[in-house]
Write a protein that holds these residues in place. Structure first.
Motif, PDB file in Angstrom:
ATOM      1  N   GLY A 129      10.114   4.977   1.976  1.00 41.09           N
ATOM      2  CA  GLY A 129      10.204   6.428   1.960  1.00 41.09           C
ATOM      3  C   GLY A 129       9.416   7.112   0.863  1.00 41.09           C
ATOM      4  N   VAL A 130       8.439   6.413   0.268  1.00 40.85           N
ATOM      5  CA  VAL A 130       7.627   7.045  -0.769  1.00 40.85           C
ATOM      6  C   VAL A 130       6.688   8.063  -0.124  1.00 40.85           C
ATOM      7  CG1 VAL A 130       7.732   5.061  -2.310  1.00 40.85           C
ATOM      8  CG2 VAL A 130       5.858   5.234  -0.663  1.00 40.85           C
ATOM      9  N   GLY A 131       6.091   8.937  -0.940  1.00 37.02           N
ATOM     10  CA  GLY A 131       5.320  10.049  -0.418  1.00 37.02           C
ATOM     11  C   GLY A 131       3.881   9.741  -0.089  1.00 37.02           C
ATOM     12  N   MET A 132       3.594   8.548   0.347  1.00 45.52           N
ATOM     13  CA  MET A 132       2.237   8.183   0.752  1.00 45.52           C
ATOM     14  C   MET A 132       2.292   7.007   1.705  1.00 45.52           C
ATOM     15  SD  MET A 132       0.615   5.856  -2.269  1.00 45.52           S
ATOM     16  CE  MET A 132      -0.283   4.947  -0.998  1.00 45.52           C
ATOM     17  N   GLN A 133       1.191   6.793   2.420  1.00 49.30           N
ATOM     18  CA  GLN A 133       0.997   5.614   3.253  1.00 49.30           C
ATOM     19  C   GLN A 133      -0.458   5.189   3.128  1.00 49.30           C
ATOM     20  OE1 GLN A 133       2.478   7.563   7.036  1.00 49.30           O
ATOM     21  NE2 GLN A 133       3.234   5.503   7.399  1.00 49.30           N
TER      22      GLN A 133
ATOM     23  N   ILE B 192      -1.902  19.239  10.064  1.00 44.07           N
ATOM     24  CA  ILE B 192      -0.940  18.400   9.350  1.00 44.07           C
ATOM     25  C   ILE B 192      -0.617  19.102   8.029  1.00 44.07           C
ATOM     26  CG2 ILE B 192      -1.274  16.112  10.341  1.00 44.07           C
ATOM     27  CD1 ILE B 192      -3.386  17.247   7.437  1.00 44.07           C
ATOM     28  N   ASP B 193       0.566  18.846   7.462  1.00 43.51           N
ATOM     29  CA  ASP B 193       0.915  19.490   6.195  1.00 43.51           C
ATOM     30  C   ASP B 193       0.791  18.512   5.022  1.00 43.51           C
ATOM     31  OD1 ASP B 193       3.152  17.853   6.306  1.00 43.51           O
ATOM     32  OD2 ASP B 193       4.617  19.473   6.372  1.00 43.51           O
ATOM     33  N   PHE B 194      -0.101  17.517   5.184  1.00 41.51           N
ATOM     34  CA  PHE B 194      -0.326  16.535   4.134  1.00 41.51           C
ATOM     35  C   PHE B 194      -1.820  16.210   4.090  1.00 41.51           C
ATOM     36  CE2 PHE B 194       1.127  14.659   8.084  1.00 41.51           C
ATOM     37  CZ  PHE B 194       0.195  13.688   8.367  1.00 41.51           C
ATOM     38  N   HIS B 195      -2.220  15.372   3.143  1.00 39.14           N
ATOM     39  CA  HIS B 195      -3.618  14.978   2.975  1.00 39.14           C
ATOM     40  C   HIS B 195      -3.916  13.704   3.756  1.00 39.14           C
ATOM     41  CE1 HIS B 195      -4.363  17.732  -0.474  1.00 39.14           C
ATOM     42  NE2 HIS B 195      -3.073  17.547  -0.674  1.00 39.14           N
TER      43      HIS B 195
ATOM     44  N   ALA C 247       6.092   4.897  -9.469  1.00 41.93           N
ATOM     45  CA  ALA C 247       5.245   5.274 -10.601  1.00 41.93           C
ATOM     46  C   ALA C 247       3.901   4.551 -10.555  1.00 41.93           C
ATOM     47  CB  ALA C 247       5.970   4.973 -11.911  1.00 41.93           C
ATOM     48  N   VAL C 248       3.937   3.264 -10.225  1.00 44.44           N
ATOM     49  CA  VAL C 248       2.696   2.494 -10.112  1.00 44.44           C
ATOM     50  C   VAL C 248       1.819   3.064  -9.005  1.00 44.44           C
ATOM     51  CG1 VAL C 248       1.731   0.250  -9.473  1.00 44.44           C
ATOM     52  CG2 VAL C 248       3.613   0.379 -11.115  1.00 44.44           C
ATOM     53  N   LEU C 249       2.433   3.425  -7.879  1.00 43.70           N
ATOM     54  CA  LEU C 249       1.677   4.009  -6.777  1.00 43.70           C
ATOM     55  C   LEU C 249       1.004   5.311  -7.205  1.00 43.70           C
ATOM     56  CD1 LEU C 249       3.966   3.449  -3.653  1.00 43.70           C
ATOM     57  CD2 LEU C 249       1.830   2.293  -4.217  1.00 43.70           C
ATOM     58  N   ARG C 250       1.730   6.151  -7.933  1.00 43.49           N
ATOM     59  CA  ARG C 250       1.154   7.426  -8.379  1.00 43.49           C
ATOM     60  C   ARG C 250      -0.058   7.191  -9.268  1.00 43.49           C
ATOM     61  NH1 ARG C 250       6.877   9.560  -8.956  1.00 43.49           N
ATOM     62  NH2 ARG C 250       7.119  11.018  -7.199  1.00 43.49           N
ATOM     63  N   HIS C 251       0.051   6.255 -10.200  1.00 41.50           N
ATOM     64  CA  HIS C 251      -1.071   5.984 -11.107  1.00 41.50           C
ATOM     65  C   HIS C 251      -2.258   5.379 -10.352  1.00 41.50           C
ATOM     66  CE1 HIS C 251       0.666   7.064 -14.967  1.00 41.50           C
ATOM     67  NE2 HIS C 251       1.790   6.472 -14.615  1.00 41.50           N
TER      68      HIS C 251
ATOM     69  N   GLY D  38       3.149  17.200  -3.375  1.00 43.45           N
ATOM     70  CA  GLY D  38       4.246  17.036  -4.314  1.00 43.45           C
ATOM     71  C   GLY D  38       4.428  15.614  -4.796  1.00 43.45           C
ATOM     72  N   PHE D  39       3.714  14.657  -4.191  1.00 42.31           N
ATOM     73  CA  PHE D  39       3.853  13.269  -4.633  1.00 42.31           C
ATOM     74  C   PHE D  39       3.221  13.063  -6.002  1.00 42.31           C
ATOM     75  CE2 PHE D  39       2.407   8.733  -4.549  1.00 42.31           C
ATOM     76  CZ  PHE D  39       3.675   8.162  -4.556  1.00 42.31           C
ATOM     77  N   LEU D  40       2.156  13.792  -6.293  1.00 41.41           N
ATOM     78  CA  LEU D  40       1.468  13.667  -7.580  1.00 41.41           C
ATOM     79  C   LEU D  40       1.795  14.847  -8.480  1.00 41.41           C
ATOM     80  CD1 LEU D  40      -2.055  12.490  -6.354  1.00 41.41           C
ATOM     81  CD2 LEU D  40      -0.262  11.099  -7.398  1.00 41.41           C
ATOM     82  N   PRO D  41       1.815  14.650  -9.806  1.00 35.63           N
ATOM     83  CA  PRO D  41       2.096  15.765 -10.726  1.00 35.63           C
ATOM     84  C   PRO D  41       0.985  16.802 -10.691  1.00 35.63           C
ATOM     85  CG  PRO D  41       1.459  13.793 -11.943  1.00 35.63           C
ATOM     86  CD  PRO D  41       1.629  13.381 -10.518  1.00 35.63           C
ATOM     87  N   ARG D  42       1.306  18.014 -11.117  1.00 33.14           N
ATOM     88  CA  ARG D  42       0.364  19.131 -11.028  1.00 33.14           C
ATOM     89  C   ARG D  42      -0.942  18.856 -11.755  1.00 33.14           C
ATOM     90  NH1 ARG D  42       1.449  25.365 -10.896  1.00 33.14           N
ATOM     91  NH2 ARG D  42      -0.668  26.130 -11.137  1.00 33.14           N
TER      92      ARG D  42
END
Length: 314
Positions: free
Chosen positions: A42-46, A68-71, A179-183, A124-128
């Protein structure tokens, strides 16, 4: 499974439905949400391979126009592939990338074989700070990117690493995994953003005032359907009109008014081309309660009346 949304235009109301004709189920363009239920943990990416049978929604008519409402970022290992984004047809080959941003109207080509890796990201998955640094909402940048051999190698390695981290859902606790995925995602997107800025031949992504432009662009995206005033945007953001003009010109090469008008025209074109909304309602959806004023505005910017533009595409 989440229902798809049907929007009647930027800033307008939305309803839920399941129209199947690819024109928004009557009065709007179908918009599909990020498929959280299909994402590992359920993380915010695939991230994974492209191919037949892979979709972000069971009801998504990929061969018809939709939003679509995502990238989406697609890295191709085969081709050529033809893909429509906002009234432009793009042809991608092996080694090319397509970057589609939230809200853009697009359509997959049924005759093309999509091969490679596809990345999807939920807003919203990544910080501003990362969003600004990577230009996630730089709609002025080109969707189709042609990296040279060295840049392609770096992007491919970064995307492969991201895919490995994404698929390794058992090694770390969910919070650390996310956190690892975001980085790792940020590292890939920074490479991609550098390529996109270079492809635009603008060199403006790091220009002074880019944060001002980012805030302005976001405000326009939220408010273009009701607010076409440069002064109103400047006041709301706390900038002088002169500061806003300088920042927008540095980032895009055009005036704030030109930027606003271009966004309004794009949305009007989307609604005229891909919905059955009467022309008067299209005008109202983009901030023109008077149909005559909308027609005059549209013709001034496109050299066509709204009716002629719609008829040309039918």
């Amino acid at each position: 499974m989440a229902d798809e949304n049907i929007h009647n235009g930027g800033g307008g109301r939305s309803a839920h439905g399941k129209g199947g004709d690819g024109k928004g189920g009557g009065d709007g363009i179908r918009t599909f949400p990020f498929p959280v239920d299909l994402s590992l943990l359920g993380v915010g990416m695939q991230v994974g391979p492209m191919g037949a049978g892979r979709t972000w929604h069971a009801h998504a008519p990929l061969h018809r126009v939709h939003r679509i409402d995502f990238h989406i970022v697609m890295l191709f290992t085969g081709g050529p592939v033809r893909h429509m984004i906002d009234f432009a047809e793009y042809e991608a080959s092996a080694g090319d990338l397509l970057w589609i941003r939230p809200g853009q109207v697009h359509r997959f080509a049924p005759e093309s074989e999509y091969r490679g890796t596809v990345l999807t990201m939920q807003p919203g998955f990544l910080p501003r700070a990362t969003v600004e640094a990577t230009g996630l909402y730089r709609y002025d940048l080109p969707p189709l990117l042609h990296p040279d051999e060295a840049r392609l190698a770096g992007l491919t390695a970064a995307l492969d690493q991201l895919r490995r981290e994404y698929e390794d859902a058992a090694t770390l606790p969910l919070s650390l995994h996310t956190a690892v995925l975001r980085h790792t995602l940020s590292a890939f997107l920074l490479r991609l953003a550098h390529l996109a800025a270079g492809s635009a031949r603008e060199g403006r992504a790091d220009a002074p005032g880019d944060t001002t432009f980012t805030l302005f662009r976001n405000a326009v995206e939220r408010g273009f359907a009701t607010n076409h005033s440069v002064s109103a945007y400047a006041d709301a953001l706390g900038y002088s009109r002169r500061t806003l003009v300088r920042a927008v010109r540095a980032a895009t090469g055009e005036t704030p008014k030109g930027f606003i008008d271009k966004r309004v025209v794009l949305e009007a074109k989307r609604l005229l081309a891909h919905t059955e909304m009467p022309i008067g309602r299209v005008g109202a959806a983009v901030g023109f309660p008077d149909a005559a004023n909308f027609s005059k505005f549209f013709q001034q910017h496109t050299d066509q009346t709204p009716a002629a533009f719609r008829a040309e595409l039918r």
